[in-house]
Design a protein around this motif. Structure first.
Motif, PDB file in Angstrom:
ATOM      1  N   GLN A   1       1.042  -4.186  -7.849  1.00  0.00           N
ATOM      2  CA  GLN A   1       1.852  -3.911  -9.242  1.00  0.00           C
ATOM      3  C   GLN A   1       3.220  -5.060  -9.179  1.00  0.00           C
ATOM      4  O   GLN A   1       3.996  -4.975 -10.076  1.00  0.00           O
TER       5      GLN A   1
ATOM      6  N   VAL B   1      -1.041  -9.148 -10.736  1.00  0.00           N
ATOM      7  CA  VAL B   1      -1.019  -7.813 -11.222  1.00  0.00           C
ATOM      8  C   VAL B   1      -2.172  -7.158 -11.544  1.00  0.00           C
ATOM      9  O   VAL B   1      -3.014  -7.541 -12.315  1.00  0.00           O
ATOM     10  N   GLY B   2      -2.627  -6.108 -10.942  1.00  0.00           N
ATOM     11  CA  GLY B   2      -3.964  -5.359 -11.399  1.00  0.00           C
ATOM     12  C   GLY B   2      -5.091  -5.597 -10.464  1.00  0.00           C
ATOM     13  O   GLY B   2      -6.155  -5.021 -10.599  1.00  0.00           O
ATOM     14  N   TYR B   3      -4.925  -6.733  -9.784  1.00  0.00           N
ATOM     15  CA  TYR B   3      -5.901  -6.947  -8.885  1.00  0.00           C
ATOM     16  C   TYR B   3      -5.983  -6.108  -7.544  1.00  0.00           C
ATOM     17  O   TYR B   3      -5.062  -5.753  -6.882  1.00  0.00           O
TER      18      TYR B   3
ATOM     19  N   ARG C   1     -10.317  -8.002  -4.474  1.00  0.00           N
ATOM     20  CA  ARG C   1     -10.701  -6.691  -4.698  1.00  0.00           C
ATOM     21  C   ARG C   1     -11.279  -5.945  -3.625  1.00  0.00           C
ATOM     22  O   ARG C   1     -10.602  -4.811  -3.331  1.00  0.00           O
TER      23      ARG C   1
ATOM     24  N   ALA D   1      -4.133  -1.489  -5.746  1.00  0.00           N
ATOM     25  CA  ALA D   1      -4.210  -2.538  -6.842  1.00  0.00           C
ATOM     26  C   ALA D   1      -2.546  -2.975  -6.748  1.00  0.00           C
ATOM     27  O   ALA D   1      -1.644  -2.245  -6.839  1.00  0.00           O
TER      28      ALA D   1
ATOM     29  N   ASN E   1       1.636  -5.241  -3.409  1.00  0.00           N
ATOM     30  CA  ASN E   1       1.931  -3.887  -4.060  1.00  0.00           C
ATOM     31  C   ASN E   1       3.025  -3.383  -3.377  1.00  0.00           C
ATOM     32  O   ASN E   1       3.148  -2.256  -3.191  1.00  0.00           O
TER      33      ASN E   1
END
Length: 393
Positions: A117, A123-125, A109, A115, A190
């Motif tokens: 993709q 994905v999403g972290y 985070r 984030a 990403n």
């Protein structure tokens, strides 16, 4: 997951700097004084912990300020950092430093600015880099720099995800960070967003008085193509003034790149207190400029010792560039007119040129300034005798 991270950190702190009491100095096995600073971050809305390691000379030098390294991924990095820095410090090739080791709570985070993709990873972290940087610059730095004697030479250092964040921090706050040391920075995250951001930052900077270290091991896809593109972009857009060192370690795995790189990173980051011939560009004015940069790194005023200037002169005598050598010896005399060795250096230069009369004049000045107890006195006497004999011939 958070419970596991906090438990691991607690066990580490108890073993590494036991007994650890917040705000009170402790010491590790290498003899450094350590403070555990735990506080609530309003920016992150959570409890954060850092370990501040003070130089061994800290208590004995109450007026001295030190450069600071903000080390991501916590105090587990301190033993290796200390070993490398001590080896350089023993040769006056690096200053003593304060190290602020930032412990993790949610690593992915905090350390990735965007984030992810890319299906090659989770994905999403990520995406908390901006907030984490705000925590460092608006909460951590003011706390540390008000409590400890830190001057304004700041380094940020990290590996993998932390390497991504170090590059991001420098690009966003170049006025706060003087250097970024990155080991196998995970710039694939990403779809290479951080690699593109780094290149864009350099491209938009006409001049940058900073240092960047980048390195990589035997990384393959998806990491290597993004990393190689970043390096090519950095090379094509390197602004004036930027010192940058990039290294590749074939056969070294991702998790070992930090160990492979650390000495080189610090060796190239810190300017030695003694200017070497290979660092000298031939411009005598650059000697003072070099020592101004060393002083800026170390937070104290350093000037070129007489013997450093003289050694540069000897170097040019060896190259048979006598004009440059004589100019350097003369510069040393102007800086240190009461030091006999400076005049003996000039005498040596003239003697090698065959200008024996000028050489004798210079060594006579060295003798006039020295006594028989001076370490070089007999060398001066021998040179005087030799030159007098040569002039009689």
């Amino acid at each position: 997951m958070k419970l596991l991270l906090h438990t691991t950190l607690a066990i580490f702190l108890l073993t590494f700097i036991s007994p650890a009491v917040q705000g009170e100095p402790n010491s590790n096995e290498q003899g450094y004084s350590l403070n555990v600073e735990a506080f609530h971050s309003k920016v992150l809305n959570e409890q954060r912990t850092v370990v501040v390691q003070l130089p061994k000379s800290y208590a004995d030098n109450p007026d001295k300020q030190y450069p600071v390294i903000y080390r991501l991924d916590g105090a587990g990095n301190l033993p290796m950092m200390n070993a490398v820095l001590e080896s350089l410090q023993s040769q006056n090739a690096a200053p003593e430093v304060i190290i602020v080791a930032i412990e993790n709570t949610d690593r992915l985070r905090d350390l990735y600015p965007t984030a992810n993709q890319d299906p090659n990873g989770p994905v999403g972290y990520g995406g908390g880099g901006e907030k984490f940087l705000s925590f460092i610059t608006t909460e951590l730095m003011p706390m540390v720099e008000s409590k400890y004697r830190i001057h304004d030479y700041r380094v940020i250092e990290g590996a993998s995800a932390a390497g991504v964040f170090a590059l991001y921090a420098l690009s966003q706050k170049p006025e706060l960070f003087n250097a970024a040391l990155t080991y196998s920075a995970a710039v694939w995250w990403n779809y290479g967003a951080s690699a593109k951001n780094t290149v864009a930052f350099l491209k938009s900077s006409k001049e940058l008085d900073h240092f960047i270290y980048t390195s990589i091991g035997n990384e393959g896809a998806p990491m290597r193509p993004y990393y190689d593109d970043m390096i090519s972009g950095m090379r094509a857009n390197q602004p004036a003034g930027l010192r940058w060192k990039n290294e590749a370690y074939a056969g070294v795995s991702h998790n070992l790149v930090t160990a492979a790189s650390s000495f080189s990173a610090y060796h190239h980051l810190f300017l030695p207190a003694y200017l070497r011939a290979q660092q000298f560009n031939g411009d005598i004015d650059s000697i003072d400029e070099y020592y101004a940069r060393v002083s800026q790194q170390r937070g104290e005023t350093l000037v070129a010792p007489e013997w450093v200037i003289r050694e540069l002169g000897y170097h040019y005598v060896g190259l048979q560039n006598y004009d440059k050598a004589i100019a350097l010896f003369t510069h040393g005399i102007a800086k240190y007119p009461e030091m006999p060795d400076a005049y003996n250096g000039l005498a040596y230069g003239y003697e090698q040129m065959g200008e024996y009369k000028k050489a004798l004049e210079s060594v006579n000045k060295a003798l006039a300034l020295s006594t028989s107890e001076h370490d070089g006195h007999q060398i001066y006497v021998n040179r005087q005798t030799r030159l007098q004999s040569l002039l009689k011939e």
